[in-house]
Design a protein around this motif. Structure first.
Motif, PDB file in Angstrom:
ATOM      1  N   ALA A   1      -4.280  -2.796  -4.878  1.00 21.95           N
ATOM      2  CA  ALA A   1      -3.466  -3.264  -5.430  1.00 21.95           C
ATOM      3  C   ALA A   1      -2.041  -2.912  -4.686  1.00 21.95           C
ATOM      4  O   ALA A   1      -1.297  -3.593  -4.727  1.00 21.95           O
ATOM      5  CB  ALA A   1      -3.095  -2.361  -6.481  1.00 21.95           C
ATOM      6  N   SER A   2      -1.722  -2.331  -4.074  1.00 19.61           N
ATOM      7  CA  SER A   2      -0.946  -2.138  -3.410  1.00 19.61           C
ATOM      8  C   SER A   2      -0.947  -1.062  -1.859  1.00 19.61           C
ATOM      9  O   SER A   2      -1.687  -0.086  -2.122  1.00 19.61           O
ATOM     10  CB  SER A   2       0.536  -1.219  -4.085  1.00 19.61           C
ATOM     11  N   VAL A   3      -0.060  -0.876  -1.063  1.00 15.74           N
ATOM     12  CA  VAL A   3       0.065  -0.610   0.139  1.00 15.74           C
ATOM     13  C   VAL A   3       1.494   0.388   0.772  1.00 15.74           C
ATOM     14  O   VAL A   3       2.461  -0.408   0.108  1.00 15.74           O
ATOM     15  CB  VAL A   3       0.125  -1.700   1.752  1.00 15.74           C
ATOM     16  N   ARG A   4       1.966   1.233   0.950  1.00 15.56           N
ATOM     17  CA  ARG A   4       2.746   1.943   1.604  1.00 15.56           C
ATOM     18  C   ARG A   4       2.847   2.093   3.289  1.00 15.56           C
ATOM     19  O   ARG A   4       2.199   3.080   3.593  1.00 15.56           O
ATOM     20  CB  ARG A   4       3.459   2.713   0.820  1.00 15.56           C
ATOM     21  N   ASP A   5       3.519   1.321   4.191  1.00 10.78           N
ATOM     22  CA  ASP A   5       3.340   1.757   5.182  1.00 10.78           C
ATOM     23  C   ASP A   5       4.900   1.758   5.740  1.00 10.78           C
ATOM     24  O   ASP A   5       5.418   0.812   6.096  1.00 10.78           O
ATOM     25  CB  ASP A   5       2.453   0.734   6.507  1.00 10.78           C
ATOM     26  N   GLY A   6       5.060   3.013   6.343  1.00 10.14           N
ATOM     27  CA  GLY A   6       6.215   3.429   6.615  1.00 10.14           C
ATOM     28  C   GLY A   6       7.828   2.760   5.441  1.00 10.14           C
ATOM     29  O   GLY A   6       8.048   3.288   4.898  1.00 10.14           O
ATOM     30  N   GLN A   7       8.293   1.868   6.835  1.00 10.89           N
ATOM     31  CA  GLN A   7       9.384   1.341   5.569  1.00 10.89           C
ATOM     32  C   GLN A   7       9.280   0.093   4.242  1.00 10.89           C
ATOM     33  O   GLN A   7       9.792  -0.994   3.597  1.00 10.89           O
ATOM     34  CB  GLN A   7      10.409   0.865   6.162  1.00 10.89           C
TER      35      GLN A   7
END
Length: 194
Positions: free
Chosen positions: A148-154
């Protein structure tokens, strides 16, 4: 006796309610299997469109990407077909041909693209994110065990559409936000190479 039946029924309902909490674990198993399959998929091509919005500019381009193991070739052209850039990676060496046909070399694709265009494009993460893989980043799953979503650093990547392709469930719409940029990637066609 009626009180006993009520307590017994309530106990059964609580047990059944407890069983329903195992559903995410099943999805997690499906995700692990699908993730392993997608990680083995390392030869493919796609075509689509990319829109980019920065504080300084807005633009859109046609996108063609070819992945061959760790190597890739990314072509961006205008909607009318004018060459914007060709970015390729071969054996760790990154090469960019700009819109004037000049050749540029670097070890860092993202820095090179930013230096020549002013666009912050997360080139390093794209080969995995495009397939619906989070790499080592934090992620959330859809109910069908797709990403659904990814949070990678910025960078925050949100997936908006998946379609079935040759036994895989592959993304067709990604929105990437980070480093002062917003990119929307619409994939029109996937070609999987055996």
């Amino acid at each position: 006796m009626t009180l006993f039946l009520r307590i017994f029924s309530l106990a059964c309902l609580l047990i059944l309610a407890g069983c329903t909490t195992t559903q995410p674990q099943r999805d997690q198993v499906n995700w692990q299997q699908e993730r392993a399959r997608l990680e083995r998929l390392d030869h493919w091509q796609l075509s689509g469109k990319m829109a980019i919005i920065t504080p300084q500019q807005k633009g859109s381009a046609r996108l063609n990407w070819q992945q061959d193991g760790d190597d890739y070739r990314l072509n961006l052209s205008s909607i009318v077909g004018t060459h914007i850039l060709e970015l390729s990676r071969t054996k760790g060496e990154v090469t960019l041909i700009d819109n004037d046909g000049k050749l540029h070399h670097s070890q860092d694709a993202e820095a090179l693209v930013y230096q020549l265009t002013g666009w912050a494009i997360p080139v390093q993460g794209l080969p995995e994110w495009i397939k619906g893989l989070p790499g080592q980043a934090e992620f959330e799953l859809n109910p069908d065990a797709s990403l659904a979503s990814v949070r990678d650093g910025q960078w925050q990547i949100v997936y908006g559409d998946y379609r079935d392709q040759e036994g895989y469930r592959l993304p067709h719409l990604l929105t990437m936000t980070g480093q002062g940029s917003r990119l929307k990637l619409q994939i029109n066609q996937w070609t999987l190479i055996p």
